[in-house]
Design an enzyme around this catalytic site. Structure first.
Site, PDB file in Angstrom:
ATOM      1  N   ALA A   1       0.847  -1.175   0.000  1.00  0.00           N
ATOM      2  CA  ALA A   1       0.000   0.000   0.000  1.00  0.00           C
ATOM      3  C   ALA A   1       0.885   1.228   0.000  1.00  0.00           C
ATOM      4  O   ALA A   1       2.087   1.128   0.212  1.00  0.00           O
ATOM      5  CB  ALA A   1      -0.895   0.016   1.239  1.00  0.00           C
ATOM      6  N   MET A   2       0.264   2.393  -0.221  1.00  0.00           N
ATOM      7  CA  MET A   2       1.045   3.623  -0.355  1.00  0.00           C
ATOM      8  C   MET A   2       0.362   4.789   0.323  1.00  0.00           C
ATOM      9  O   MET A   2      -0.837   5.003   0.155  1.00  0.00           O
ATOM     10  CB  MET A   2       1.265   3.889  -1.850  1.00  0.00           C
ATOM     11  CG  MET A   2       2.062   5.133  -2.140  1.00  0.00           C
ATOM     12  SD  MET A   2       3.774   4.998  -1.519  1.00  0.00           S
ATOM     13  CE  MET A   2       4.120   6.700  -1.169  1.00  0.00           C
ATOM     14  N   GLU A   3       1.170   5.568   1.041  1.00  0.00           N
ATOM     15  CA  GLU A   3       0.664   6.609   1.942  1.00  0.00           C
ATOM     16  C   GLU A   3       0.431   7.974   1.302  1.00  0.00           C
ATOM     17  O   GLU A   3       0.474   8.987   1.998  1.00  0.00           O
ATOM     18  CB  GLU A   3       1.667   6.777   3.092  1.00  0.00           C
ATOM     19  CG  GLU A   3       3.013   7.427   2.700  1.00  0.00           C
ATOM     20  CD  GLU A   3       4.148   6.454   2.432  1.00  0.00           C
ATOM     21  OE1 GLU A   3       3.865   5.291   2.077  1.00  0.00           O
ATOM     22  OE2 GLU A   3       5.312   6.859   2.559  1.00  0.00           O
TER      23      GLU A   3
ATOM     24  N   HIS B   1      -0.530   1.451   9.302  1.00  0.00           N
ATOM     25  CA  HIS B   1       0.784   1.870   8.790  1.00  0.00           C
ATOM     26  C   HIS B   1       0.660   3.073   7.842  1.00  0.00           C
ATOM     27  O   HIS B   1       1.319   4.099   8.038  1.00  0.00           O
ATOM     28  CB  HIS B   1       1.442   0.679   8.078  1.00  0.00           C
ATOM     29  CG  HIS B   1       2.797   0.974   7.513  1.00  0.00           C
ATOM     30  ND1 HIS B   1       3.961   0.663   8.184  1.00  0.00           N
ATOM     31  CD2 HIS B   1       3.176   1.541   6.350  1.00  0.00           C
ATOM     32  CE1 HIS B   1       4.995   1.032   7.450  1.00  0.00           C
ATOM     33  NE2 HIS B   1       4.551   1.569   6.320  1.00  0.00           N
ATOM     34  N   GLU B   2      -0.181   2.939   6.840  1.00  0.00           N
ATOM     35  CA  GLU B   2      -0.294   4.026   5.853  1.00  0.00           C
ATOM     36  C   GLU B   2      -0.881   5.274   6.498  1.00  0.00           C
ATOM     37  O   GLU B   2      -0.471   6.388   6.201  1.00  0.00           O
ATOM     38  CB  GLU B   2      -1.137   3.596   4.647  1.00  0.00           C
ATOM     39  CG  GLU B   2      -0.672   2.318   3.943  1.00  0.00           C
ATOM     40  CD  GLU B   2       0.811   2.267   3.620  1.00  0.00           C
ATOM     41  OE1 GLU B   2       1.418   3.340   3.390  1.00  0.00           O
ATOM     42  OE2 GLU B   2       1.382   1.154   3.613  1.00  0.00           O
TER      43      GLU B   2
HETATM   44  N1  TRP Z   1       5.766   3.585   1.205  1.00  0.00           N
HETATM   45  C1  TRP Z   1       5.061   2.345   1.031  1.00  0.00           C
HETATM   46  C2  TRP Z   1       4.854   1.803   2.424  1.00  0.00           C
HETATM   47  O1  TRP Z   1       5.683   1.240   3.043  1.00  0.00           O
HETATM   48  C3  TRP Z   1       5.813   1.347   0.204  1.00  0.00           C
HETATM   49  C4  TRP Z   1       5.517   1.346  -1.250  1.00  0.00           C
HETATM   50  C5  TRP Z   1       4.319   1.397  -1.817  1.00  0.00           C
HETATM   51  C6  TRP Z   1       6.423   1.234  -2.307  1.00  0.00           C
HETATM   52  N2  TRP Z   1       4.431   1.307  -3.160  1.00  0.00           N
HETATM   53  C7  TRP Z   1       5.713   1.217  -3.490  1.00  0.00           C
HETATM   54  C8  TRP Z   1       7.788   1.155  -2.382  1.00  0.00           C
HETATM   55  C9  TRP Z   1       6.319   1.098  -4.734  1.00  0.00           C
HETATM   56  C10 TRP Z   1       8.415   1.065  -3.619  1.00  0.00           C
HETATM   57  C11 TRP Z   1       7.664   1.034  -4.790  1.00  0.00           C
HETATM   58  O2  TRP Z   1       3.889   2.032   3.025  1.00  0.00           O
HETATM   59 ZN    ZN Z   2       5.598   2.552   4.890  1.00  0.00          ZN
END
Ligand code: TRP
Ligand code: ZN
Length: 915
Positions: free
Chosen positions: A277-279, A312-313
């Site tokens: 997932a992504m924040e 986490h996110e």
């Molecule tokens: N920042 C994200 C997390 O740890 C990690 C992540 C999401 C990521 N998508 C990505 C890292 C693509 C590298 C590439 O919550």
């Molecule tokens: Zn993270």
């Protein structure tokens, strides 16, 4: 020219110490997206000025990758052809003005063909647009200063076909239900993000997605609109996710005084995503596997993982978004910290002891291997070629344990105070790990200069202990020693500063109060010793009678305990250790020893028998704890150590012997305790009418139910198959149904295939469950495992373009099916190399993740080493090999000579990456 720290002319590694502040800053970013599947037009208007802290002011080098430039204007005027230059990595404005100026850029991209899933893309199985910009994906959208220390406000307008993409979203404040009709079948909407952010936190989503809504009122009374968007068919499976957001928001207020700072908080799930997932600020994007799930469609573990990742996110909103990182070498600043925060959250929502056990086990299984292998790196690495390669167990999990140690040293209260100071002081800034530790040091008054070495030293410290009791003076002298072996790129290691939590257990099984020499009164029964040198002696006074030491309670430091306790001591600690983690660890240590001994016997052609002492100790757990105690904990106590943990104690791994030994141990435990196991199995059946809940009590019951089933199936009897089949048929939740399917998959019975077929038919519309189905088959021990997996790559349920599919089948096979992956003829290795080569052109990030099991060649015998190296050579020879895959393969191949000559010794070397 030095302007661009991330400038990377020939793919050589970048050095952390080469950091230079940007020569230009972007204060405002105005983006306009005209969305079309194969030709999206991006217009950006940037307000740029020279950075007063970097007086050089040379050319402005914007990053850009796979972009088609249409036009560039400076202060409203088209730039002359001689005033800029376009390369395949940059747009260079040769002579920017001294005064602030605006730059208008138009370019085109092709989201449909973007199978790398970095930048703006259309997922394989969906009709949506979505983005992933971390780490360096924004440069695949438009030309920009794509580095985390360039922070800007963003104003984003999204335009698209109204019917096909009714919802248009980006970061910050906006209402996706209120768009402006443009009259030509298209519509648009604008989004404003008032918080300055680096480009890696940018996000955009467009599509026709069902969603659910809720509200959260922050503690200062701000009302936040919550929405979760999921692909069609999952909208009734996201209630747990919604509950999890609300819990996360409340928890971060209560525990860290962090409040949410926008009017909306949106989460979108997609079926094709490179990570979990992504924040992105205000618009988190999730892999569907970590968002959708309820009792019927997700296991307990999965639901708890969903809650943890949502936490986490969400926690990143402060640890990452409001306070971000200066450059990618500092990744653990946000990831280690956010993992620590999500670990605390999960422990608070469920059980601290179970969480400690799971986190320690996970660190040992994944990160210890990495730390001992060719890609070992400190939590803050010094050289990196491809930043996508540092999203590792070291930066995330070990990083979180390093922070956990700091928390232990500061104490909970001071930690909270120091964290508040960190967030206040650096709000809106891009900072470093050193900045972080400075605050910890300043607020606590502790000297953390020595502790900082954890940031620069790779490798797992090895801890040894010995105790000496003197009855006459009633003193117990405990000697602690540490040593870190050389890692692939660092030959010299120093002693680290680590908190070692210890207890001393008296003969009656009770902890004794601990007084260190010089104390005036007896202290608590668990004490944190500060180990700073190679060797230190701690003297405890007033110790009544001999004691059994319990070292590294709660896994207080991310180290490997080397001292082998006697079997009697292990049994004693399995019964009496008051520390949950250490009690579990005693069982693990004893079972590991027995499996390794049995494997040796099997190799020598001798009969492999588990000692009666171990069988009795297991019997004690079954007869006393299972009845009175915590079921989740009992299930942990009975779990055999995993393959990845066992291999770490061996010079040369013989996979078949090791797997056979573990099977035999399980069978002998069943033989000795069939009655108790069957009784517990019956007693943990879900009572009719029981309402499903993710509570420690229910989760523990189901875990123990599945675990006892696994033991009952160890004799591979027809009777076991019947029991598993019954559980499969009658299950009212996914935990029990998948548990039964897994047990059946280990039996070669008619029920096995029948259940697999039934499972697929029943759940084929749910991509997450189909992935579990692929995973179960990828790990199956019986039959021709490789052939089975190859066939499944042809199945309708599989696609090379969907990362979850590749990881569930190919990844699970390579990492979770050692018997077939390590086939003596090398066909398992060849299959994996073929997959990596195929992914090199489709999605190299997934390819780089997949190659890792091959990097572990040094753990195996000469013949296997040669076969693995042959495949690594093949991967290396692939035309246009992605630099991330190449970085990993090169690191492994650089250790080849040491490997073939000397077996397991790590080769000390000054080490460059791309030699
Ligand atoms: N920042 C994200 C997390 O740890 C990690 C992540 C999401 C990521 N998508 C990505 C890292 C693509 C590298 C590439 O919550
Ligand atoms: Zn993270």
């Amino acid at each position: 020219m030095a302007n661009d720290f991330l400038f990377d002319p020939d793919s050589n590694a970048l050095d952390r110490l080469d950091y230079r502040p940007p020569e230009y800053l972007i204060d405002e970013t105005d983006l306009h997206f005209d969305l079309h599947e194969t030709e999206t037009r991006v217009k950006s208007k940037l307000t740029v000025r020279r950075n007063p802290d970097a007086p050089e002011g040379g050319p402005l080098m914007l990053n850009g990758e796979d972009l088609k430039l249409v036009s560039v204007k400076l202060d409203g005027k088209d730039l002359d052809r001689g005033d800029f230059e376009v390369t395949d990595k940059h747009l260079i404005i040769k002579r920017p003005p001294e005064q602030p100026f605006t730059l208008e850029i138009e370019n085109e991209i092709n989201p449909k063909e973007n199978t790398m899933l970095s930048g703006l893309y259309i997922p394989e199985q969906e009709e949506i647009f979505c983005t992933q910009c971390e780490a360096q994906g924004f440069r695949r959208i438009t030309y920009y200063l794509d580095r985390p220390d360039v922070l800007s406000t963003f104003h984003v307008t999204v335009e698209a076909d109204k019917e096909k993409y009714p919802l248009l979203m980006s970061n910050g404040n906006g209402d996706p239900t209120k768009t402006t009709d443009l009259g030509n079948g298209r519509h648009e909407i604008s989004w404003d993000d008032p918080h300055k952010k680096p480009a890696y936190l940018f996000a955009l989503v467009a599509g026709d997605l069902p969603y659910i809504e809720d509200k959260f009122v922050t503690r200062s009374g701000r009302e936040v609109e919550l929405r979760i968007f999921a692909p069609e068919g999952y909208e009734d499976k996201i209630d747990w996710a919604m509950e999890s957001i609300k819990k996360s928001m409340k928890w971060d207020e209560d525990t860290y005084d962090r409040e949410y700072d926008l009017d909306v908080f949106h989460i979108v799930a997609t079926t094709s995503f490179n990570a979990g997932a992504m924040e992105n600020k205000g618009l988190n994007i999730f892999n569907i596997s970590l968002l959708a799930g309820d009792a019927e469609t997700a296991t307990d573990d999965r639901l708890i993982a969903i809650e943890a990742v949502i936490g986490h996110e969400y926690f990143h909103n402060w640890s990452g978004d409001r306070v971000t990182l200066r450059d990618w070498f500092e990744l653990t600043l946000k990831e280690g910290l956010t993992v620590l925060r999500d670990r605390q959250f999960t422990a608070d929502m469920h059980s601290q002891a179970i969480k400690d056990i799971e986190d320690a086990t996970d660190l040992k299984a994944r990160q210890f291997i990495e730390d001992a292998g060719p890609t070992a790196h400190p939590i803050r690495p010094d050289h990196v070629a491809e930043f996508d390669n540092i999203y590792t167990g070291t930066i995330y999990e070990k990083g979180s344990h390093v922070l956990g140690m700091m928390r232990t040293l500061l104490g909970t209260e001071t930690w909270r105070e120091a964290m508040n100071e960190y967030f206040d002081r650096f709000d809106g800034q891009a900072v470093t790990c050193d900045d972080f530790v400075d605050v910890m040091q300043e607020v606590s008054g502790l000297d953390l200069s020595h502790f900082r070495k954890w940031y620069s030293q790779a490798g797992t410290p090895e801890l040894s202990y010995s105790g000496e009791y003197d009855a006459a003076s009633k003193t117990y002298r405990l000697t602690l020693e540490q040593e870190t072996k050389p890692t692939s790129e660092q030959a010299e290691k120093e002693a680290l500063y680590m908190p070692i939590s210890v207890g001393l257990i008296g003969q009656d099984g009770k902890d004794i109060p601990l007084s260190l020499k010089g104390d005036t009164e007896a202290g608590p029964t668990t004490r944190v010793l500060h180990l700073k040198k190679d060797k230190q002696v701690f003297e405890f006074t007033n110790v009544e009678g001999p004691v059994v030491p319990s070292i590294l309670r709660g896994f207080s430091a991310p180290v490997k305990v080397m001292t082998k306790a006697s079997e009697d001591e292990l049994v004693f600690r399995m019964k009496h250790d008051s520390d949950g983690y250490n009690r579990f660890d005693a069982a693990q240590e004893y079972m590991a020893k027995v499996v390794l001994d049995m494997a040796k016997d099997i190799e020598a052609g001798k009969e492999a028998k588990a000692p009666a002492k171990l069988l009795n100790a297991v019997g004690h757990v079954l007869s006393t704890d299972a009845k009175s105690g915590d079921k989740a904990f009992v299930a942990k106590m009975l779990e055999l150590p995993s393959y990845s943990i066992l291999v770490q104690s061996l010079e040369v791994v013989n996979p078949d012997a090791l797997l056979d030994a573990a099977d035999k141990l399980k069978e002998q435990i069943l033989d000795a305790h069939q009655g108790d196991l069957a009784t517990i199995y019956q007693a943990t059946i879900t009572p009719p009418g029981d309402k499903y809940e993710v509570t420690p009590k229910q989760v523990g019951r189901r875990a123990l139910h599945n675990l006892t089933l696994d033991y009952l199936a160890a004799d591979k009897s027809d009777e076991a198959a019947k029991i598993a089949k019954l559980q499969y048929d009658q299950a009212t939740n996914m935990t029990e149904r998948l548990g039964a399917l897994t047990a059946l998959s280990e039996l070669d019975k008619p029920e096995t295939q029948a259940a697999l077929d039934n499972f697929y038919d029943r759940y084929k519309s749910n991509t997450n469950i189909v992935d579990s189905w692929l995973g179960v088959q990828a790990r199956m021990d019986g039959g021709d495992g490789l052939e089975r997996v190859k066939k499944l790559t042809e199945h309708e349920a599989f696609s090379w373009k969907v990362p979850n599919k590749v990881r569930s089948l190919v990844g699970a096979f390579a990492a979770g099916n050692p018997r077939h992956f390590h086939r003596k003829d090398g066909e398992g290795y060849k299959f994996l190399a073929d997959a990596v080569i195929k992914l090199n052109t489709i999605n190299p990030r997934v390819g780089a993740g997949l190659v890792k099991p091959l990097l572990e060649f040094k753990r195996y015998d000469k013949d296997r080493q040669e076969l693995m190296l042959e495949q690594l050579d093949r991967v290396k020879a692939t035309p246009k090999l992605d630099k991330g895959i190449r970085e990993l393969v090169d690191k492994a191949l650089a250790t080849r000579d040491g490997a073939t000559k000397k077996g397991n010794e790590p080769k000390p070397s000054g080490g460059t990456l791309a030699a």
